[in-house]
Design a protein around this motif. Structure first.
Motif, PDB file in Angstrom:
ATOM      1  N   ASN A 190      37.684  46.846  22.610  1.00 27.97           N
ATOM      2  CA  ASN A 190      38.404  45.735  23.222  1.00 27.97           C
ATOM      3  C   ASN A 190      37.659  45.193  24.437  1.00 27.97           C
ATOM      4  OD1 ASN A 190      40.460  45.934  21.344  1.00 27.97           O
ATOM      5  ND2 ASN A 190      41.653  47.355  22.599  1.00 27.97           N
ATOM      6  N   SER A 191      37.097  46.098  25.240  1.00 25.41           N
ATOM      7  CA  SER A 191      36.353  45.658  26.420  1.00 25.41           C
ATOM      8  C   SER A 191      35.106  44.879  26.016  1.00 25.41           C
ATOM      9  CB  SER A 191      35.968  46.870  27.277  1.00 25.41           C
ATOM     10  OG  SER A 191      37.116  47.573  27.706  1.00 25.41           O
ATOM     11  N   MET A 192      34.431  45.349  24.958  1.00 27.61           N
ATOM     12  CA  MET A 192      33.232  44.663  24.504  1.00 27.61           C
ATOM     13  C   MET A 192      33.554  43.272  23.946  1.00 27.61           C
ATOM     14  SD  MET A 192      29.990  44.740  24.262  1.00 27.61           S
ATOM     15  CE  MET A 192      29.704  46.476  24.645  1.00 27.61           C
ATOM     16  N   SER A 193      34.647  43.177  23.161  1.00 25.85           N
ATOM     17  CA  SER A 193      35.043  41.881  22.615  1.00 25.85           C
ATOM     18  C   SER A 193      35.449  40.915  23.720  1.00 25.85           C
ATOM     19  CB  SER A 193      36.194  42.055  21.625  1.00 25.85           C
ATOM     20  OG  SER A 193      37.339  42.593  22.278  1.00 25.85           O
ATOM     21  N   THR A 194      36.119  41.421  24.737  1.00 27.15           N
ATOM     22  CA  THR A 194      36.496  40.576  25.871  1.00 27.15           C
ATOM     23  C   THR A 194      35.260  40.087  26.617  1.00 27.15           C
ATOM     24  OG1 THR A 194      38.570  41.798  26.131  1.00 27.15           O
ATOM     25  CG2 THR A 194      37.827  40.457  27.998  1.00 27.15           C
ATOM     26  N   LEU A 195      34.271  40.981  26.791  1.00 22.50           N
ATOM     27  CA  LEU A 195      33.039  40.607  27.475  1.00 22.50           C
ATOM     28  C   LEU A 195      32.289  39.533  26.696  1.00 22.50           C
ATOM     29  CD1 LEU A 195      30.982  41.067  29.742  1.00 22.50           C
ATOM     30  CD2 LEU A 195      29.994  42.907  28.353  1.00 22.50           C
TER      31      LEU A 195
ATOM     32  N   MET B 297      39.438  51.301  23.209  1.00 28.13           N
ATOM     33  CA  MET B 297      39.364  50.618  24.503  1.00 28.13           C
ATOM     34  C   MET B 297      37.975  49.997  24.713  1.00 28.13           C
ATOM     35  SD  MET B 297      42.286  50.760  25.972  1.00 28.13           S
ATOM     36  CE  MET B 297      41.840  50.371  27.645  1.00 28.13           C
ATOM     37  N   LYS B 298      36.924  50.748  24.309  1.00 27.57           N
ATOM     38  CA  LYS B 298      35.579  50.222  24.475  1.00 27.57           C
ATOM     39  C   LYS B 298      35.355  48.991  23.604  1.00 27.57           C
ATOM     40  CE  LYS B 298      33.365  54.563  25.819  1.00 27.57           C
ATOM     41  NZ  LYS B 298      32.301  55.555  25.498  1.00 27.57           N
TER      42      LYS B 298
ATOM     43  N   ARG C 273      33.582  37.434  24.585  1.00 26.14           N
ATOM     44  CA  ARG C 273      34.363  36.200  24.631  1.00 26.14           C
ATOM     45  C   ARG C 273      34.105  35.446  25.927  1.00 26.14           C
ATOM     46  NH1 ARG C 273      39.089  38.329  24.420  1.00 26.14           N
ATOM     47  NH2 ARG C 273      39.111  38.537  22.148  1.00 26.14           N
ATOM     48  N   TYR C 274      34.095  36.165  27.048  1.00 28.53           N
ATOM     49  CA  TYR C 274      33.859  35.511  28.331  1.00 28.53           C
ATOM     50  C   TYR C 274      32.423  34.984  28.432  1.00 28.53           C
ATOM     51  CZ  TYR C 274      38.310  36.699  30.499  1.00 28.53           C
ATOM     52  OH  TYR C 274      39.640  36.772  30.808  1.00 28.53           O
TER      53      TYR C 274
END
Length: 277
Positions: free
Chosen positions: A4-9, A1-2, A11-12
């Motif tokens: 995925n959250s880091m990759s999303t951050l 989960m961490k 990306r944004y």
């Protein structure tokens, strides 16, 4: 989960940086139009004008031909857009739904129009328009885009969309006694709003920014469109960059308004028109 959250951050963050870079020229254009001429090239540069000056907008709007030239661009763009949408929707439905001999060959011929650069055909078109007596009129700027590459692109988009519509809808309508034209008008056309929005945006934007054809066919100042008028305004304005940026901002507003109201349908159609048959 961490992870995925880091990759999303990340990306944004990247998207935010890219968006800021792309918006920077537009922001600079708007702020420059509101600056005092002495602040435009000041060092260090300032983004926020102090004080805000509206004189450049007043000068542009009070110029002799600017409002007339903006009206020319609006009504030519609207005329070409309406004509292209009508042609593309009818022809696209025919290519997608009506079987006839040589349909694929004719469709490929339409697509080949998009592969020919406009600079190649501009001289024959000029000679043809001169024989018709249409030089220094708006007719070439309206007729040529509708039956040229812009119309072919619209036909392609509409055909791709109509091919995605289930055939069962047409079969059910025929059982109920609907004619071919009624099926197109009351069933297929309402379903094609995303594709129609795409054709509308691309057509209007292309004609709004068109420079070569007005340069070739238009001589009179009062008949010019905005892109051609801006090129002349640059010579007249000289180093008055605030007035030039004000005219550019005013020329950008109609396109932004159209995209703002049709962006949802535009994005939907990009996904559908790119689907494989």
């Amino acid at each position: 989960m961490k992870i995925n959250s880091m990759s999303t951050l990340i990306r944004y963050m990247l998207l935010t940086i890219i968006s800021a870079i792309m918006l920077l020229p537009f922001i600079w254009m708007v702020t420059t139009s509101l600056k005092d001429p002495n602040q435009i090239f000041s060092l260090p540069p300032t983004f926020i004008p102090n004080p805000i000056q509206w004189d450049s907008y007043i000068n542009v709007l009070s110029s002799t031909h600017f409002l007339r030239q903006m009206f020319n661009s609006i009504y030519i763009g609207a005329s070409v857009t309406i004509g292209t949408v009508l042609l593309a929707s009818l022809a696209g439905y025919a290519f997608a739904r009506i079987p006839f001999k040589g349909r694929n060959v004719v469709f490929l011929a339409f697509l080949s129009v998009m592969m020919i650069p406009g600079e190649v055909t501009i001289i024959p078109l000029f000679l043809f328009m001169r024989e018709l007596g249409w030089i220094d009129t708006h007719w070439p700027l309206i007729i040529i885009p509708i039956f040229g590459a812009g119309g072919a692109f619209g036909i392609f988009v509409m055909r791709q969309f109509f091919k995605q519509v289930p055939a069962e809808l047409e079969d059910a309508a025929r059982i109920d006694g609907c004619s071919r034209f009624r099926i197109f008008l009351q069933i297929m056309l309402p379903l094609s709003k995303p594709a129609l929005a795409t054709v509308t945006i691309f057509t209007f934007l292309t004609n709004w920014n068109e420079f070569l054809e007005p340069l070739i066919f238009i001589n009179s100042r009062e008949l010019m469109t905005l892109p051609l008028a801006l090129s002349l305004f640059t010579d007249e304005a000289g180093t008055d960059w605030s007035s030039l940026m004000s005219a550019s901002v005013l020329a950008t507003l109609p396109v932004l308004a159209i995209f703002f109201f049709a962006q949802k349908q535009f994005i939907e159609s990009l996904a559908m028109s790119g689907s494989k048959e």
